[in-house]
Design a protein around this motif. Sequence first.
Motif, PDB file in Angstrom:
ATOM      1  N   PHE A 443      -0.052  -0.502   0.941  1.00 15.17           N
ATOM      2  CA  PHE A 443      -0.005   0.698   1.222  1.00 15.17           C
ATOM      3  C   PHE A 443      -0.610   1.382  -0.126  1.00 15.17           C
ATOM      4  CE2 PHE A 443       4.029   0.313  -0.759  1.00 15.17           C
ATOM      5  CZ  PHE A 443       4.282   1.203  -1.557  1.00 15.17           C
ATOM      6  N   GLU A 444      -1.101   2.364  -0.126  1.00 14.94           N
ATOM      7  CA  GLU A 444      -1.726   3.138  -1.161  1.00 14.94           C
ATOM      8  C   GLU A 444      -1.193   4.454  -1.541  1.00 14.94           C
ATOM      9  OE1 GLU A 444      -5.968   2.995  -1.126  1.00 14.94           O
ATOM     10  OE2 GLU A 444      -6.170   0.991  -1.029  1.00 14.94           O
ATOM     11  N   THR A 445      -1.238   4.698  -2.697  1.00 17.36           N
ATOM     12  CA  THR A 445      -0.759   6.288  -3.251  1.00 17.36           C
ATOM     13  C   THR A 445      -2.167   6.614  -3.647  1.00 17.36           C
ATOM     14  OG1 THR A 445       0.139   5.503  -5.323  1.00 17.36           O
ATOM     15  CG2 THR A 445       1.798   5.613  -3.251  1.00 17.36           C
ATOM     16  N   GLU A 446      -1.700   7.912  -4.529  1.00 18.80           N
ATOM     17  CA  GLU A 446      -2.911   8.538  -5.197  1.00 18.80           C
ATOM     18  C   GLU A 446      -3.464   7.745  -6.412  1.00 18.80           C
ATOM     19  OE1 GLU A 446      -1.987  12.388  -6.104  1.00 18.80           O
ATOM     20  OE2 GLU A 446      -1.633  13.109  -3.927  1.00 18.80           O
ATOM     21  N   THR A 447      -2.480   6.694  -6.999  1.00 20.68           N
ATOM     22  CA  THR A 447      -2.814   6.382  -8.245  1.00 20.68           C
ATOM     23  C   THR A 447      -2.893   4.784  -8.148  1.00 20.68           C
ATOM     24  OG1 THR A 447      -0.565   6.415  -9.015  1.00 20.68           O
ATOM     25  CG2 THR A 447      -1.977   8.337  -9.519  1.00 20.68           C
ATOM     26  N   THR A 448      -2.086   4.426  -7.096  1.00 21.68           N
ATOM     27  CA  THR A 448      -1.821   2.765  -7.137  1.00 21.68           C
ATOM     28  C   THR A 448      -1.871   2.137  -5.804  1.00 21.68           C
ATOM     29  OG1 THR A 448      -0.063   3.263  -8.844  1.00 21.68           O
ATOM     30  CG2 THR A 448      -0.398   1.051  -8.047  1.00 21.68           C
ATOM     31  N   SER A 449      -2.548   0.991  -5.797  1.00 20.81           N
ATOM     32  CA  SER A 449      -2.462   0.117  -4.516  1.00 20.81           C
ATOM     33  C   SER A 449      -1.393  -0.785  -4.451  1.00 20.81           C
ATOM     34  CB  SER A 449      -3.891  -0.545  -4.142  1.00 20.81           C
ATOM     35  OG  SER A 449      -3.957  -1.211  -3.148  1.00 20.81           O
TER      36      SER A 449
END
Length: 779
Positions: A443-449
């Motif tokens: 999963f991914e967030t705005e800053t990190t995968s």
Amino acid sequence: MSRHKLVKGLDLDEELNDFDGGVEDDYDDGVSAEDKEQLRQGLIRVREVIGENGDFTDKEIEDSLWHYYYDVDKTVNYLLSQKAGSQPKKSKKKKGDAVGTAAKDFFKDSPWLNIPKERCGEILIEPLYPRGRLLGGASKADGAPKSKLAALAAARKRKENLKPEDDQDAPSSVTLLDRLGAKPRARKPDPQFSSSSSDSQRTPAEQEKTTQARKYPARKSPSAEALPAEQLTEAPSNASEDLPSSGGDGELERTPAAAPSVFARTIFGPSAESHAPAHGSADSRMSKSLEYHTEFDFTVPSPDDVVIKAQSTKRPAQKPGKQPAPQANNDRSVNAIAHGVEEVAIEDVRVRRKNLDVLAEFGKLKAKNAANFVVIGHVDAGKSTLMGRLLYDLKVIDQRTLDRYRKEAERLGKGSFALAWVLDQGTEERNRGVTIDIAMNKFETETTSFTILDAPGHRDFIPNMIAGASQADFAVLVIDASTGNFESGLKGQTKEHALLVRSMGVQRIVVAVNKLDTVAWSQSRFDEITQQISAFLTTAGFQSKNLAFIPCAGLTGDNIVHKTTDPNASWYTGPPLISLLESSEPVARALEKPLRLTIDDIFRGGVQNPLSISGRLDAGTIQVGDTILVMPAKETATIKSIEVDSAPSDWAVAGQNLILHLSDIDPKYLKSGDVICPPSAPIPCLTSLTVKVLAFSHITPMHVEVLKGRLHAPGRVTKLLAELDKASGNVVKGKKPRLLKPGAVARVLLEMEEAVPLEQGGRVVLRAGGETVGAGLVE
């Protein structure tokens, strides 16, 4: 007096005379009065039937009546047959014969002899296959059918009759061998075809002429010296010139013949006479058929040998300027076919290396930070459910999929496991309700995968947990906060998992105190768990700044992606779990070191990629077309293509999860735990190594299992070299240790049963008897 002497002296005659068996007075010599009356009446009736023709005594008639149970008719028939001097024969009968009449009267009471003629019928069974006939067929002048083999047999008979007597002598065996070696013989037709069709379709005069022919005629051909070698295997174009005429004047007898049948045209192909009238020459078609029945010359290779040899030989690709040798239009020989097969060149499709500057390409790429974290904790602490709620709240899985999982879980009586099934995809994992192998998701967030590595919590699957921890950058420790479960977990896999991830090099850990909703979000319970876990992790080697604690509830989703709205949890003012994950610092990548990739799984990637491997790139860079070395097999392979996080790519760097599609290697040289490295800097394969180990349990010279990622190899602690100081790492002066107590640090010597790919600085775990006894570094 003994019993056997008494029996021996017994007078049997006297005993039988004295015995009264109860015989009735009506019997006389075994014949009753009723039988005597029937014999008397039968005697009178037989005498009336025989009359004056029979001079038989009463004794003979009575014996016959007794034998046939007083049947007068059978008795009369028997007496008459005796008078005739022989028994009646059942197989051959003549009309009007007394014996036949007697037999007919004997079976007159049989029911199957009295069927009326209008009710009699015949049972006809059609044959399974039609009657076999010769191909083509022919007819005589009078319209009667006549086969070609029959015509050839008659011509051969006439030809033999016209030969001089000197030529009729049988050739010697030496002469026959010379003929066999000089030229190939034409295969003679099978004599069985002339047994039914030829004899039944010819006139009696023709049958009489061919009764003494022992075999069918062979074609007359010129001598081997008169014809070229290529014509010896071919039949003459017109075989009718070799057949003598029936009239003896040198003229050939032309037999009208029908057109070839559909089967004949299918077998032998269209002939030059296909456009001729229906009644063409049968001799020319016969010679055409005989052309395909020449025997094979066993002195030359067979067609199969030629083809197999051509396939096994790799020929270079043909140059553009070189043209193939011209072939004859009608050349159908074996040599022409073999030559064509040899001209076929199979060129292997190889992927060319693009010679990319991978470090420069990676610097240009503005990608998100990538991090792998492993989820650890005691069994049933809610690890899979917590991660399933995280993925659901981040919209990685939709509501429809979750509803389907919930319906399937309720069918098995495990409705609360629906979120855990997001990661636990195996049938056995779902039936047992526990995680067995590492479950990966992204999963991914705005800053990190992020990449989730959900490790099993059961003690039976510790090796799988070690494999997941070896690929992680940091860890998420899940604690069950419900009453009694925290205490049992602390004594179980909670401590062991924490020690293992620290031994594998993990320095940062996030502690998720799960299931706080079961204790009404008690702050005192949270503080108690935080105090005990913090003290233990600090002792295990974790720094306080790298520890983070968060209260949460995985089943309801409180404090995972969104902060909880429960008023009982108002005392917690910190961020949710996803914020703590994003706050992790980027991990330094070993880009300048030689290529190192530990194989995690081997599988078939598809039709175009029959051999693929997966794993995390520990160090170095790699690109499509590179030649790699597999250790400890010491076999090379070529990289056909690369997938980074399931997306195709031309290159990859350390820290990424890869799938490599390989070529030019046999799958038997690959296994989980092997290391991929460059041929220029191979990883050493060791059978004896020195390890600086931290003891979790008592260690003595003993058999152990050495684990590093997916590597699982048997070994033995042969010697305890020295005990080390925990603070300084120096050798403690004194006697050499004979036993390592839990918590001690020492240097030990390991002997492996087979060579394993390990190098200096590699982290290994030692297990024995199903328990972890130590972990350390290879020196």
